[in-house]
Design a protein around this motif. Structure first.
Motif, PDB file in Angstrom:
ATOM      1  N   LYS A  57       0.815  -1.211   0.000  1.00 44.58           N
ATOM      2  CA  LYS A  57       0.000   0.000   0.000  1.00 44.58           C
ATOM      3  C   LYS A  57       0.848   1.260   0.000  1.00 44.58           C
ATOM      4  O   LYS A  57       0.320   2.358  -0.023  1.00 44.58           O
ATOM      5  CB  LYS A  57      -0.926   0.000   1.213  1.00 44.58           C
ATOM      6  CG  LYS A  57      -1.924  -1.148   1.191  1.00 44.58           C
ATOM      7  CD  LYS A  57      -2.810  -1.122   2.398  1.00 44.58           C
ATOM      8  CE  LYS A  57      -3.758  -2.307   2.357  1.00 44.58           C
ATOM      9  NZ  LYS A  57      -4.619  -2.352   3.537  1.00 44.58           N
ATOM     10  N   THR A  58       2.149   1.123   0.031  1.00 41.53           N
ATOM     11  CA  THR A  58       3.060   2.267   0.033  1.00 41.53           C
ATOM     12  C   THR A  58       3.609   2.497  -1.370  1.00 41.53           C
ATOM     13  O   THR A  58       3.535   1.617  -2.225  1.00 41.53           O
ATOM     14  CB  THR A  58       4.229   2.021   0.998  1.00 41.53           C
ATOM     15  OG1 THR A  58       5.020   0.937   0.494  1.00 41.53           O
ATOM     16  CG2 THR A  58       3.752   1.689   2.405  1.00 41.53           C
ATOM     17  N   PRO A  59       4.168   3.671  -1.642  1.00 38.40           N
ATOM     18  CA  PRO A  59       4.756   3.917  -2.964  1.00 38.40           C
ATOM     19  C   PRO A  59       5.862   2.930  -3.320  1.00 38.40           C
ATOM     20  O   PRO A  59       6.020   2.565  -4.475  1.00 38.40           O
ATOM     21  CB  PRO A  59       5.306   5.343  -2.852  1.00 38.40           C
ATOM     22  CG  PRO A  59       4.484   5.988  -1.794  1.00 38.40           C
ATOM     23  CD  PRO A  59       4.151   4.886  -0.827  1.00 38.40           C
ATOM     24  N   ILE A  60       6.616   2.451  -2.326  1.00 40.23           N
ATOM     25  CA  ILE A  60       7.677   1.484  -2.607  1.00 40.23           C
ATOM     26  C   ILE A  60       7.081   0.166  -3.090  1.00 40.23           C
ATOM     27  O   ILE A  60       7.646  -0.523  -3.918  1.00 40.23           O
ATOM     28  CB  ILE A  60       8.557   1.275  -1.359  1.00 40.23           C
ATOM     29  CG1 ILE A  60       9.312   2.566  -1.050  1.00 40.23           C
ATOM     30  CG2 ILE A  60       9.524   0.127  -1.541  1.00 40.23           C
ATOM     31  CD1 ILE A  60      10.096   2.543   0.234  1.00 40.23           C
ATOM     32  N   GLY A  61       5.898  -0.188  -2.574  1.00 37.76           N
ATOM     33  CA  GLY A  61       5.230  -1.425  -2.978  1.00 37.76           C
ATOM     34  C   GLY A  61       4.233  -1.202  -4.096  1.00 37.76           C
ATOM     35  O   GLY A  61       3.262  -1.924  -4.220  1.00 37.76           O
ATOM     36  N   ASN A  62       4.431  -0.165  -4.913  1.00 38.59           N
ATOM     37  CA  ASN A  62       3.571   0.185  -6.052  1.00 38.59           C
ATOM     38  C   ASN A  62       2.177   0.637  -5.625  1.00 38.59           C
ATOM     39  O   ASN A  62       1.224   0.543  -6.389  1.00 38.59           O
ATOM     40  CB  ASN A  62       3.466  -0.970  -7.052  1.00 38.59           C
ATOM     41  CG  ASN A  62       4.803  -1.291  -7.663  1.00 38.59           C
ATOM     42  OD1 ASN A  62       5.608  -0.397  -7.904  1.00 38.59           O
ATOM     43  ND2 ASN A  62       5.059  -2.554  -7.906  1.00 38.59           N
ATOM     44  N   GLY A  63       2.044   1.113  -4.384  1.00 36.91           N
ATOM     45  CA  GLY A  63       0.775   1.677  -3.924  1.00 36.91           C
ATOM     46  C   GLY A  63       0.681   3.149  -4.275  1.00 36.91           C
ATOM     47  O   GLY A  63       1.647   3.776  -4.724  1.00 36.91           O
ATOM     48  N   LYS A  64      -0.497   3.703  -4.081  1.00 36.27           N
ATOM     49  CA  LYS A  64      -0.724   5.116  -4.371  1.00 36.27           C
ATOM     50  C   LYS A  64      -0.122   5.965  -3.258  1.00 36.27           C
ATOM     51  O   LYS A  64      -0.356   5.684  -2.079  1.00 36.27           O
ATOM     52  CB  LYS A  64      -2.233   5.349  -4.470  1.00 36.27           C
ATOM     53  CG  LYS A  64      -2.619   6.655  -5.093  1.00 36.27           C
ATOM     54  CD  LYS A  64      -4.093   6.677  -5.418  1.00 36.27           C
ATOM     55  CE  LYS A  64      -4.894   6.897  -4.154  1.00 36.27           C
ATOM     56  NZ  LYS A  64      -6.309   7.134  -4.373  1.00 36.27           N
ATOM     57  N   PRO A  65       0.665   6.994  -3.565  1.00 36.09           N
ATOM     58  CA  PRO A  65       1.245   7.824  -2.504  1.00 36.09           C
ATOM     59  C   PRO A  65       0.166   8.655  -1.814  1.00 36.09           C
ATOM     60  O   PRO A  65      -0.835   9.027  -2.426  1.00 36.09           O
ATOM     61  CB  PRO A  65       2.244   8.717  -3.235  1.00 36.09           C
ATOM     62  CG  PRO A  65       1.764   8.761  -4.633  1.00 36.09           C
ATOM     63  CD  PRO A  65       1.078   7.441  -4.888  1.00 36.09           C
ATOM     64  N   TYR A  66       0.375   8.919  -0.530  1.00 38.74           N
ATOM     65  CA  TYR A  66      -0.548   9.755   0.214  1.00 38.74           C
ATOM     66  C   TYR A  66      -0.249  11.208  -0.108  1.00 38.74           C
ATOM     67  O   TYR A  66       0.898  11.639  -0.050  1.00 38.74           O
ATOM     68  CB  TYR A  66      -0.408   9.502   1.717  1.00 38.74           C
ATOM     69  CG  TYR A  66      -1.332  10.351   2.528  1.00 38.74           C
ATOM     70  CD1 TYR A  66      -2.662   9.999   2.651  1.00 38.74           C
ATOM     71  CD2 TYR A  66      -0.895  11.510   3.147  1.00 38.74           C
ATOM     72  CE1 TYR A  66      -3.535  10.766   3.381  1.00 38.74           C
ATOM     73  CE2 TYR A  66      -1.760  12.287   3.879  1.00 38.74           C
ATOM     74  CZ  TYR A  66      -3.084  11.909   4.002  1.00 38.74           C
ATOM     75  OH  TYR A  66      -3.945  12.692   4.721  1.00 38.74           O
ATOM     76  N   ILE A  67      -1.265  11.954  -0.458  1.00 42.99           N
ATOM     77  CA  ILE A  67      -1.099  13.373  -0.785  1.00 42.99           C
ATOM     78  C   ILE A  67      -1.751  14.187   0.320  1.00 42.99           C
ATOM     79  O   ILE A  67      -2.956  14.076   0.551  1.00 42.99           O
ATOM     80  CB  ILE A  67      -1.708  13.708  -2.152  1.00 42.99           C
ATOM     81  CG1 ILE A  67      -1.022  12.872  -3.227  1.00 42.99           C
ATOM     82  CG2 ILE A  67      -1.580  15.198  -2.447  1.00 42.99           C
ATOM     83  CD1 ILE A  67      -1.635  12.981  -4.595  1.00 42.99           C
TER      84      ILE A  67
END
Length: 107
Positions: free
Chosen positions: A45-55
């Motif tokens: 769920k994180t950007p490192i795991g191809n998840g969408k970054p929190y804005i």
């Protein structure tokens, strides 16, 4: 009495990168393995795991909104505007109702 420190400062600096020293108030220090964050169940769920970054600062997850109709108001005056609320202008929700709303909305 003869004794030796558990680890000298030089030994701490030379620790293998897989180890961490944990200092918890009221407890003795612990030498333990570091946790690989990429193996965490939510890592995808994180950007490192191809998840969408929190804005930060967006309203996509907001539950409530406030809107004003300013067409009939003269904004050139600096007076405080009193807005009369009617009984149906707002609704207070309990935590359980908010949780149910989120589940139904798939947020």
């Amino acid at each position: 009495m003869a004794g030796r420190e558990l680890l000298t400062p030089d030994e701490v600096r030379m620790l293998d990168n897989q180890y961490a020293l944990l200092f918890i108030r009221g407890e003795r220090p612990v030498k333990d393995f570091k946790y690989n964050l990429k193996e965490h169940p939510n890592a995808n769920k994180t950007p490192i795991g191809n998840g969408k970054p929190y804005i930060h600062g967006t309203t996509e997850n907001s539950i409530g909104s406030i809107s004003f109709n300013l067409e009939d108001i003269d904004l050139s005056t600096k007076d405080i505007i009193d807005i009369e609320l009617q009984d149906n202008d707002y609704e207070l929700l309990s935590n359980e109702e908010i949780d149910e709303y989120i589940k139904e909305s798939n947020l």
